[in-house]
Write a protein that holds these residues in place. Structure first.
Motif, PDB file in Angstrom:
ATOM      1  N   THR A   8       5.497 -92.180  19.140  1.00  0.00           N
ATOM      2  CA  THR A   8       6.775 -91.936  19.604  1.00  0.00           C
ATOM      3  C   THR A   8       6.759 -93.077  20.428  1.00  0.00           C
ATOM      4  O   THR A   8       6.356 -93.021  21.727  1.00  0.00           O
ATOM      5  N   GLY A   9       7.849 -94.216  20.414  1.00  0.00           N
ATOM      6  CA  GLY A   9       8.620 -94.469  21.613  1.00  0.00           C
ATOM      7  C   GLY A   9       9.273 -93.929  22.448  1.00  0.00           C
ATOM      8  O   GLY A   9       8.584 -93.027  23.333  1.00  0.00           O
ATOM      9  N   GLU A  10      10.615 -93.870  22.313  1.00  0.00           N
ATOM     10  CA  GLU A  10      10.955 -94.379  23.325  1.00  0.00           C
ATOM     11  C   GLU A  10      11.684 -92.994  23.169  1.00  0.00           C
ATOM     12  O   GLU A  10      11.743 -92.410  22.480  1.00  0.00           O
ATOM     13  N   PRO A  11      12.420 -91.998  24.079  1.00  0.00           N
ATOM     14  CA  PRO A  11      12.852 -90.927  23.577  1.00  0.00           C
ATOM     15  C   PRO A  11      13.575 -90.341  22.374  1.00  0.00           C
ATOM     16  O   PRO A  11      14.102 -89.977  21.697  1.00  0.00           O
ATOM     17  N   GLY A  12      14.611 -91.549  22.706  1.00  0.00           N
ATOM     18  CA  GLY A  12      15.748 -91.564  21.544  1.00  0.00           C
ATOM     19  C   GLY A  12      15.308 -92.537  19.823  1.00  0.00           C
ATOM     20  O   GLY A  12      16.205 -92.434  19.120  1.00  0.00           O
ATOM     21  N   GLU A  13      14.511 -92.836  20.346  1.00  0.00           N
ATOM     22  CA  GLU A  13      14.006 -93.102  18.919  1.00  0.00           C
ATOM     23  C   GLU A  13      13.025 -91.854  17.826  1.00  0.00           C
ATOM     24  O   GLU A  13      12.688 -91.386  18.218  1.00  0.00           O
ATOM     25  N   THR A  14      13.209 -92.326  16.307  1.00  0.00           N
ATOM     26  CA  THR A  14      12.337 -91.572  15.830  1.00  0.00           C
ATOM     27  C   THR A  14      11.222 -92.064  15.436  1.00  0.00           C
ATOM     28  O   THR A  14      10.309 -93.085  16.237  1.00  0.00           O
ATOM     29  N   LYS A  15      10.427 -90.946  15.372  1.00  0.00           N
ATOM     30  CA  LYS A  15       8.558 -90.573  14.942  1.00  0.00           C
ATOM     31  C   LYS A  15       8.717 -92.015  13.465  1.00  0.00           C
ATOM     32  O   LYS A  15       9.115 -91.592  13.097  1.00  0.00           O
ATOM     33  N   SER A  16       7.205 -92.890  14.097  1.00  0.00           N
ATOM     34  CA  SER A  16       6.843 -93.826  13.273  1.00  0.00           C
ATOM     35  C   SER A  16       5.739 -92.819  13.041  1.00  0.00           C
ATOM     36  O   SER A  16       4.844 -92.192  13.410  1.00  0.00           O
ATOM     37  N   VAL A  17       5.215 -92.764  11.118  1.00  0.00           N
ATOM     38  CA  VAL A  17       3.706 -92.498  10.792  1.00  0.00           C
ATOM     39  C   VAL A  17       3.663 -93.644  10.348  1.00  0.00           C
ATOM     40  O   VAL A  17       3.626 -94.104   9.380  1.00  0.00           O
ATOM     41  N   THR A  18       2.320 -93.277  10.238  1.00  0.00           N
ATOM     42  CA  THR A  18       1.127 -95.409  10.037  1.00  0.00           C
ATOM     43  C   THR A  18      -0.097 -94.675   9.462  1.00  0.00           C
ATOM     44  O   THR A  18      -0.698 -93.721  10.337  1.00  0.00           O
ATOM     45  N   HIS A  19      -0.228 -95.417   8.156  1.00  0.00           N
ATOM     46  CA  HIS A  19      -1.633 -94.361   7.135  1.00  0.00           C
ATOM     47  C   HIS A  19      -2.521 -95.595   7.362  1.00  0.00           C
ATOM     48  O   HIS A  19      -1.873 -96.314   7.510  1.00  0.00           O
ATOM     49  N   TRP A  20      -3.682 -95.871   7.735  1.00  0.00           N
ATOM     50  CA  TRP A  20      -4.668 -96.540   6.934  1.00  0.00           C
ATOM     51  C   TRP A  20      -5.857 -96.082   6.698  1.00  0.00           C
ATOM     52  O   TRP A  20      -6.145 -95.159   6.447  1.00  0.00           O
ATOM     53  N   ASP A  21      -6.044 -97.336   5.328  1.00  0.00           N
ATOM     54  CA  ASP A  21      -7.372 -96.549   4.637  1.00  0.00           C
ATOM     55  C   ASP A  21      -8.622 -97.205   5.468  1.00  0.00           C
ATOM     56  O   ASP A  21      -8.572 -98.754   5.049  1.00  0.00           O
ATOM     57  N   ILE A  22      -9.509 -97.134   5.638  1.00  0.00           N
ATOM     58  CA  ILE A  22     -10.595 -97.135   6.212  1.00  0.00           C
ATOM     59  C   ILE A  22     -11.883 -96.599   4.996  1.00  0.00           C
ATOM     60  O   ILE A  22     -12.069 -96.025   4.971  1.00  0.00           O
ATOM     61  N   SER A  23     -12.814 -97.667   4.877  1.00  0.00           N
ATOM     62  CA  SER A  23     -13.140 -97.381   3.822  1.00  0.00           C
ATOM     63  C   SER A  23     -14.840 -97.287   4.705  1.00  0.00           C
ATOM     64  O   SER A  23     -15.184 -97.720   5.207  1.00  0.00           O
ATOM     65  N   VAL A  24     -15.645 -96.346   4.493  1.00  0.00           N
ATOM     66  CA  VAL A  24     -17.076 -95.688   4.583  1.00  0.00           C
ATOM     67  C   VAL A  24     -18.230 -95.329   4.081  1.00  0.00           C
ATOM     68  O   VAL A  24     -17.908 -95.016   3.052  1.00  0.00           O
ATOM     69  N   GLU A  25     -19.170 -95.993   4.277  1.00  0.00           N
ATOM     70  CA  GLU A  25     -19.934 -96.062   3.329  1.00  0.00           C
ATOM     71  C   GLU A  25     -20.821 -94.527   3.585  1.00  0.00           C
ATOM     72  O   GLU A  25     -21.789 -94.801   4.892  1.00  0.00           O
ATOM     73  N   ILE A  26     -21.152 -93.771   3.066  1.00  0.00           N
ATOM     74  CA  ILE A  26     -22.476 -92.283   3.091  1.00  0.00           C
ATOM     75  C   ILE A  26     -23.330 -92.783   2.293  1.00  0.00           C
ATOM     76  O   ILE A  26     -22.753 -93.072   0.570  1.00  0.00           O
ATOM     77  N   ASP A  27     -24.717 -92.262   2.156  1.00  0.00           N
ATOM     78  CA  ASP A  27     -25.523 -92.135   1.159  1.00  0.00           C
ATOM     79  C   ASP A  27     -24.962 -90.759   0.132  1.00  0.00           C
ATOM     80  O   ASP A  27     -24.140 -89.078   0.439  1.00  0.00           O
ATOM     81  N   ASP A  28     -25.113 -91.329  -1.709  1.00  0.00           N
ATOM     82  CA  ASP A  28     -24.574 -90.423  -2.473  1.00  0.00           C
ATOM     83  C   ASP A  28     -25.639 -90.215  -3.049  1.00  0.00           C
ATOM     84  O   ASP A  28     -25.689 -91.095  -4.044  1.00  0.00           O
ATOM     85  N   SER A  29     -25.986 -89.358  -3.093  1.00  0.00           N
ATOM     86  CA  SER A  29     -26.744 -88.930  -3.987  1.00  0.00           C
ATOM     87  C   SER A  29     -26.761 -88.625  -5.279  1.00  0.00           C
ATOM     88  O   SER A  29     -27.179 -88.609  -6.541  1.00  0.00           O
ATOM     89  N   LEU A  30     -25.309 -88.218  -5.572  1.00  0.00           N
ATOM     90  CA  LEU A  30     -25.192 -88.004  -7.152  1.00  0.00           C
ATOM     91  C   LEU A  30     -24.985 -89.838  -7.681  1.00  0.00           C
ATOM     92  O   LEU A  30     -25.115 -89.272  -8.617  1.00  0.00           O
ATOM     93  N   LYS A  31     -24.128 -90.305  -6.778  1.00  0.00           N
ATOM     94  CA  LYS A  31     -23.911 -92.119  -7.357  1.00  0.00           C
ATOM     95  C   LYS A  31     -25.608 -92.591  -7.622  1.00  0.00           C
ATOM     96  O   LYS A  31     -25.894 -93.276  -8.161  1.00  0.00           O
ATOM     97  N   GLN A  32     -26.328 -92.117  -6.902  1.00  0.00           N
ATOM     98  CA  GLN A  32     -28.194 -92.677  -7.189  1.00  0.00           C
ATOM     99  C   GLN A  32     -28.533 -91.539  -8.426  1.00  0.00           C
ATOM    100  O   GLN A  32     -29.091 -92.765  -9.049  1.00  0.00           O
ATOM    101  N   GLN A  33     -28.107 -90.683  -8.786  1.00  0.00           N
ATOM    102  CA  GLN A  33     -28.651 -90.041 -10.133  1.00  0.00           C
ATOM    103  C   GLN A  33     -27.810 -90.363 -11.239  1.00  0.00           C
ATOM    104  O   GLN A  33     -28.544 -90.881 -12.315  1.00  0.00           O
ATOM    105  N   MET A  34     -26.570 -90.793 -11.037  1.00  0.00           N
ATOM    106  CA  MET A  34     -25.958 -91.480 -12.242  1.00  0.00           C
ATOM    107  C   MET A  34     -26.132 -93.134 -12.082  1.00  0.00           C
ATOM    108  O   MET A  34     -26.571 -93.011 -13.387  1.00  0.00           O
ATOM    109  N   ASN A  35     -27.017 -93.400 -10.981  1.00  0.00           N
ATOM    110  CA  ASN A  35     -27.631 -95.523 -11.294  1.00  0.00           C
ATOM    111  C   ASN A  35     -28.538 -94.951 -12.180  1.00  0.00           C
ATOM    112  O   ASN A  35     -28.856 -95.805 -12.896  1.00  0.00           O
ATOM    113  N   SER A  36     -29.388 -94.110 -11.744  1.00  0.00           N
ATOM    114  CA  SER A  36     -30.382 -93.764 -12.473  1.00  0.00           C
ATOM    115  C   SER A  36     -30.743 -93.223 -13.675  1.00  0.00           C
ATOM    116  O   SER A  36     -31.958 -94.086 -15.266  1.00  0.00           O
ATOM    117  N   PHE A  37     -29.868 -93.114 -14.627  1.00  0.00           N
ATOM    118  CA  PHE A  37     -29.610 -91.872 -15.426  1.00  0.00           C
ATOM    119  C   PHE A  37     -28.896 -93.462 -16.489  1.00  0.00           C
ATOM    120  O   PHE A  37     -29.351 -92.901 -17.689  1.00  0.00           O
TER     121      PHE A  37
END
Length: 148
Positions: A8-37
């Motif tokens: 929110t900015g000034e008291p009379g302004e409307t609220k703005s919503v912002t979305h960010w898509d961020i890639s995060v790498e995590i260990d995925d055991s299912l992905k490893q099983q699928m690759n080995s399969f």
């Protein structure tokens, strides 16, 4: 992961919503099983075997469907079916042998009472008689006039 913020900015302004898509790498055991399969040659052979079985089953179903349609058509009108089938078979034979002719004309009796057909039948039977005579003479050991 999606991060949402609200500002929110000034008291009379409307609220703005912002979305960010961020890639995060995590260990995925299912992905490893699928690759080995997917990388396993034994599994690939099993998949190919199952694929072949599926193809054969579908092919069998299509053949049975064609046979069923054939039989249903015959059951609904046997006389008409046989006539159409014979015309089709005659046409197919002529195409295979590169012969010409009119199947509709050949269905009529007049076609078989023409003079050339009578002569052709006589020649056919004469050739068959000569062939049989030669076989009998050979079996009986009779010498032919030119071979004495």
């Amino acid at each position: 992961a999606v991060v949402s913020t609200q500002s929110t900015g000034e008291p009379g302004e409307t609220k703005s919503v912002t979305h960010w898509d961020i890639s995060v790498e995590i260990d995925d055991s299912l992905k490893q099983q699928m690759n080995s399969f997917l990388m396993s040659t034994v599994t690939q052979q099993e998949v190919m075997s199952l694929d072949t079985k599926i193809y054969e089953t579908v092919d069998s179903i299509n053949a049975l469907k064609t046979k069923r349609e054939f039989m249903l058509s015959f059951a609904s009108d046997p006389y008409g079916f046989i006539n159409k089938w014979l015309i089709s078979q005659s046409r197919d034979l002529k195409v295979m042998l590169n012969m010409e002719g009119d199947p509709e004309e050949e269905r009529k009796v007049d076609f078989y009472q023409k003079e050339w057909l009578k002569e052709g039948v006589c020649r056919y039977f004469y050739a068959k008689v000569q062939q049989r005579r030669a076989e009998l003479e050979k079996d009986l050991g009779v010498r032919q006039l030119g071979n004495q």
